[in-house]
Design a protein around this motif. Structure first.
Motif, PDB file in Angstrom:
ATOM      1  N   GLN A  26      -3.122   0.146  -2.505  1.00  0.00           N
ATOM      2  CA  GLN A  26      -3.032  -0.536  -1.225  1.00  0.00           C
ATOM      3  C   GLN A  26      -1.590  -0.634  -0.768  1.00  0.00           C
ATOM      4  O   GLN A  26      -0.661  -0.521  -1.568  1.00  0.00           O
ATOM      5  CB  GLN A  26      -3.646  -1.933  -1.318  1.00  0.00           C
ATOM      6  N   GLY A  27      -1.456  -0.810   0.526  1.00  0.00           N
ATOM      7  CA  GLY A  27      -0.099  -0.897   1.070  1.00  0.00           C
ATOM      8  C   GLY A  27      -0.153  -1.276   2.541  1.00  0.00           C
ATOM      9  O   GLY A  27      -1.188  -1.704   3.063  1.00  0.00           O
ATOM     10  N   ASN A  28       0.969  -1.072   3.206  1.00  0.00           N
ATOM     11  CA  ASN A  28       1.066  -1.386   4.635  1.00  0.00           C
ATOM     12  C   ASN A  28       1.703  -0.235   5.383  1.00  0.00           C
ATOM     13  O   ASN A  28       2.624   0.428   4.859  1.00  0.00           O
ATOM     14  CB  ASN A  28       1.930  -2.640   4.863  1.00  0.00           C
ATOM     15  N   ILE A  77       3.812   4.874   5.023  1.00  0.00           N
ATOM     16  CA  ILE A  77       3.173   3.752   4.332  1.00  0.00           C
ATOM     17  C   ILE A  77       4.067   3.341   3.157  1.00  0.00           C
ATOM     18  O   ILE A  77       4.596   4.196   2.427  1.00  0.00           O
ATOM     19  CB  ILE A  77       1.782   4.145   3.803  1.00  0.00           C
ATOM     20  N   ALA A  86       1.973  -0.563  -2.777  1.00  0.00           N
ATOM     21  CA  ALA A  86       2.170  -1.735  -3.622  1.00  0.00           C
ATOM     22  C   ALA A  86       3.179  -1.457  -4.730  1.00  0.00           C
ATOM     23  O   ALA A  86       3.781  -2.384  -5.285  1.00  0.00           O
ATOM     24  CB  ALA A  86       0.828  -2.163  -4.213  1.00  0.00           C
ATOM     25  N   GLU A 105      -2.826  -3.126   7.110  1.00  0.00           N
ATOM     26  CA  GLU A 105      -3.024  -2.944   5.674  1.00  0.00           C
ATOM     27  C   GLU A 105      -3.923  -1.736   5.455  1.00  0.00           C
ATOM     28  O   GLU A 105      -4.879  -1.538   6.222  1.00  0.00           O
ATOM     29  CB  GLU A 105      -3.662  -4.181   5.057  1.00  0.00           C
ATOM     30  N   ASP A 157      -5.750   1.156   2.444  1.00  0.00           N
ATOM     31  CA  ASP A 157      -6.064   1.581   1.084  1.00  0.00           C
ATOM     32  C   ASP A 157      -5.961   3.104   1.080  1.00  0.00           C
ATOM     33  O   ASP A 157      -6.543   3.744   1.964  1.00  0.00           O
ATOM     34  CB  ASP A 157      -7.460   1.128   0.690  1.00  0.00           C
ATOM     35  N   THR A 198      -7.086  -3.605   8.160  1.00  0.00           N
ATOM     36  CA  THR A 198      -6.918  -4.670   9.165  1.00  0.00           C
ATOM     37  C   THR A 198      -6.682  -4.055  10.536  1.00  0.00           C
ATOM     38  O   THR A 198      -6.143  -2.953  10.666  1.00  0.00           O
ATOM     39  CB  THR A 198      -5.725  -5.578   8.821  1.00  0.00           C
TER      40      THR A 198
END
Length: 262
Positions: free
Chosen positions: A2-4, A17, A20, A43, A45, A60
């Motif tokens: 996961q990340g942003n 991106i 994590a 957010e 995946d 999101t």
């Protein structure tokens, strides 16, 4: 992992991106598998391959962007609806105008023209009926006068009575104080010819001017002359010469001196 998404450019259809693990991974729009579009700050995946992000799913939404998109969609829908309404108005308005105009014409025709036409037809019919009745009465009077002159008194009186008693017979001469039906005067004259003065006097209302200190009968001159002449002749037959002379002079004062002795 996961990340942003720390950056995404629509015009380049690519972004970056931060996972994590703290590393940064580039990606393209074709690597995004979710229905939700990639946006900066979202957010995600994802999987990695050769230091690139693949199999990306946005977790999101960017609410502000969604609201903007929704507003834009609503504006487009509203614009389309307005255009559709305007098109319908353009189609319906001429029809409504035509209906109003035709309705107005119909109201005018059936509310004004037709009733006026009916009134005019009724007036014409009444006039024609009155004219026919007048011709009938005139014919009866001519016939009665002829019979009286021929001394056919019984039939003459019957004709006069038909005229006098006719429901359509108007007043021969109308004035606020008396009204004599048509045929009254010639019928009175016929009674004079028959030597029946009292009958004649009863028909013309037995004028009493000679009893009223010389006050003359009310009415138009021609009415007074007729009554005075008949009264003078009737009282002459009754041998009431003073009264007869009174009415003869009264007739003369109103234009007929035929009974005044020269």
């Amino acid at each position: 992992m996961q990340g942003n998404i720390i950056e995404y450019r629509d015009e380049l259809q690519s972004g970056l991106i931060r996972g994590a693990d703290g590393n940064r991974y580039q990606f393209g729009i074709n690597d995004c598998k979710s229905v939700i579009k990639p946006r900066t700050g979202a957010e995600v995946d994802f999987e990695t391959q050769d230091n690139k992000a693949i199999e990306i799913y946005v977790l999101t939404k960017d609410i502000a962007s969604d609201v903007k998109d929704a507003a834009s969609t609503a504006a487009i829908a509203t614009s389309s609806t307005v255009r559709a309404i305007i098109r319908k108005i353009k189609i319906i308005l001429p029809r409504l105008i035509a209906i109003v105009v035709l309705g107005g014409i119909g109201v005018y025709v059936f509310g004004v023209v037709v009733p006026e036409a009916r009134k005019e037809a009724l007036r014409k019919e009444q006039l024609e009926t009155a004219q026919r009745e007048n011709e009938r009465i005139n014919s009866l009077l001519i016939d009665a006068n002829a019979k009286c002159k021929a001394k056919d008194y019984d039939n003459a009186i019957l004709k006069y009575e038909e005229v006098v008693n006719s429901s359509s017979s108007s007043c021969e001469l109308t004035y606020p104080y008396f009204c004599l039906p048509r045929g009254t005067y010639p019928m009175s004259e016929c009674f004079i010819e028959m030597k029946k003065p009292l009958k004649a006097l009863s028909l013309i209302g037995s004028p009493t001017d000679h009893l009223d200190n010389g006050q003359q009968t009310y009415g138009p001159p021609i009415a007074k002359v007729h009554r005075y002449i008949i009264a003078a002749r009737a009282y002459s037959l009754l041998k009431e010469n003073d009264i007869a002379n009174f009415y003869a002079k009264a007739a003369c004062n109103n234009g007929d001196c035929s009974l005044v002795e020269k």
